[in-house]
Design an enzyme around this catalytic site. Structure first.
Site, PDB file in Angstrom:
ATOM      1  N   GLY A 167      68.557  13.933 -66.310  1.00 16.38           N
ATOM      2  CA  GLY A 167      68.677  12.707 -65.541  1.00 16.38           C
ATOM      3  C   GLY A 167      68.028  11.529 -66.233  1.00 16.38           C
ATOM      4  N   LYS A 185      72.673  22.783 -70.585  1.00 16.04           N
ATOM      5  CA  LYS A 185      71.674  21.788 -70.980  1.00 16.04           C
ATOM      6  C   LYS A 185      70.786  22.285 -72.117  1.00 16.04           C
ATOM      7  CE  LYS A 185      71.587  19.679 -66.393  1.00 16.04           C
ATOM      8  NZ  LYS A 185      70.851  19.595 -65.102  1.00 16.04           N
ATOM      9  N   VAL A 245      76.924   8.467 -59.625  1.00 16.02           N
ATOM     10  CA  VAL A 245      76.375   7.926 -60.872  1.00 16.02           C
ATOM     11  C   VAL A 245      77.152   6.689 -61.314  1.00 16.02           C
ATOM     12  CG1 VAL A 245      75.883   8.397 -63.296  1.00 16.02           C
ATOM     13  CG2 VAL A 245      75.505  10.171 -61.576  1.00 16.02           C
ATOM     14  N   GLY A 281      70.624  12.341 -59.495  1.00 14.64           N
ATOM     15  CA  GLY A 281      70.695  11.241 -58.544  1.00 14.64           C
ATOM     16  C   GLY A 281      71.202   9.978 -59.191  1.00 14.64           C
TER      17      GLY A 281
END
Length: 430
Positions: free
Chosen positions: A131, A202, A13, A303
């Site tokens: 994300g 989360k 990241v 990702g």
């Protein structure tokens, strides 16, 4: 005059963030006013896939959070420590923080946001959940006119990938997990993902934003996907459901007391529900509110590109706020929750259940099971006996909405029946 930032961590990241900042052409004009001053890394000798001078790197991360020229700290090292200490030190030094660290925020959010408010700085967290999906800002701003009733999400890509393949191929959990590890979709130690810890972090963050109160992580019911079998996937499909690991946070009234029902567990979802068709590593979150109804946010949940996009968006928002020159925290951007939510215990909430039992294939068994459920005030929607194997048969039960403690008492009672070989699976239904 440029805004100087320090990046802590240059993994997948961090590298993505640096590349965006170094290539502002065609992006938001504010990016031209952002300058990377220092990057904190574990090893100075590692070769990096980003075009930065060697002098920018340091393995002394404290020097970055203590640098008076740096206005924004971007924390991307992950884990609890030293991330928590570095974030708090940055805040104490009057620096704004952008982080993707859901574990730190879920456990130490109260401490971090209290410190941020006291020091008049922003802590931005868009990349911590989903994300590249802009769910954090949506809950803070775009949906601010709504009374939120529920937030429900597929917020862990690893488990969604595993369950999707189990559905598509009929494979076993352990085999597909091993393949996911080989492909890099699952960690060598998959505990955080497959046992629901990541999703619990989360949903704690999303619930806090949606309902305006702090959440104690240990009050969230958590169950992972290790016990989901290909047989259950088959049965779910036959009954018109898909199985997904969901994070669920919703308003609930129990015994006249208003509070929240927050949980993470594998869930049967009707195939007509928007989350049922979300497959692979994709994440998706639905938000139900008044007056908007239900909205769905979906996209890549992890990702370099997706998460870096969210991190840089937060950096842009902070820089834009600083450029406005008000000198005050914009509470739409910051987090100002002061009180802890009342989270109902899972056994007091109402839920619908799917149960798969292995029972002796003999007359009267279905009636016996139905009577035991009824004895404990559990109403049934359907009960099906199928797939006989010698002296045993599978019995699949779908309940109506019932109080969980009544259901669990009934299951304990049924388990003791002579006709029952085992309670193979118990799953909740959305």
């Amino acid at each position: 005059m440029s805004c100087k930032i320090g990046i802590l961590g240059l993994g997948t990241v961090g590298t993505g963030v640096a590349k965006i900042l170094l290539d502002p052409e065609g992006r938001h004009p504010v990016l031209r006013e952002i300058e990377i001053k220092s990057v904190g890394v574990r090893s100075l000798s590692t070769k990096r896939d980003v075009d930065l001078p060697a002098s920018y790197y340091t393995n002394n991360l404290e020097s970055i959070v203590n640098d008076p020229d740096i206005e924004i700290i971007v924390e991307l090292i992950g884990g609890l420590e030293p991330a928590r200490s570095l974030i708090l030190q940055a805040i104490a030094n009057g620096k704004h923080v952008v982080t993707a660290n859901k574990a730190v925020l879920a456990r130490y959010g109260a401490e971090i946001f209290t410190a941020a408010k006291a020091n008049g700085v922003y802590v931005m967290l868009e990349a911590s959940v989903g994300g590249g999906i802009p769910i954090i800002q949506a809950l803070k701003q775009a949906l601010g006119a709504n009374r939120i009733a529920a937030v429900t999400g597929i917020i862990n890509g690893t488990t969604n990938y595993i369950l999707s393949r189990m559905h598509q191929e009929g494979g076993a959990f352990e085999d597909i997990l091993a393949n996911a590890q080989a492909l890099g979709y699952a960690e060598a130690d998959p505990t955080a993902d497959v046992d629901g810890y990541d999703a619990a972090d989360k949903i704690a963050i999303l619930a806090s934003l949606a309902f305006g109160d702090r959440i104690k992580l240990d009050e969230i019911y958590r169950e992972g996907i290790r016990n989901v079998t290909s047989i259950d996937i088959h049965w779910a499909t036959e009954l018109g459901f898909a199985i997904k690991l969901l994070g669920i946070a919703r308003h609930a009234v129990v015994d006249g007391e208003s509070g929240l029902d927050i949980r993470v567990h594998p869930t049967l979802i009707p195939i007509t529900h928007p989350l049922a068709s979300i497959n692979g590593v994709t994440n998706a979150v639905t938000v139900a509110g008044d007056p908007i109804g239900e909205v769905v946010f979906s996209g890549p949940g992890a990702g370099s590109g997706a998460t870096a996009s969210a991190v840089v968006a937060d950096i842009i928002n902070v820089v834009a706020a600083l450029k406005s020159g008000t000198g005050k925290i914009n509470q739409l951007m910051g987090c100002s929750h002061q009180h802890y939510a009342k989270v109902h215990s899972v056994d007091s909430n109402k839920t619908q259940f799917y149960v798969r039992l292995i029972a002796r294939d003999r007359p009267g068994v279905i009636g016996e099971i139905g009577m035991r459920f009824g004895k404990h005030l559990v109403n049934l929607e359907s009960i099906i006996q199928k797939n006989s194997h010698g002296e045993f048969a599978e019995v699949v039960v779908v309940t109506k909405q019932v109080v969980e403690r009544n259901f669990q008492t009934a299951i304990a009672d049924i388990k003791n029946l002579d006709a029952i070989e085992s309670i193979a699976t118990v799953l909740r239904i959305l």
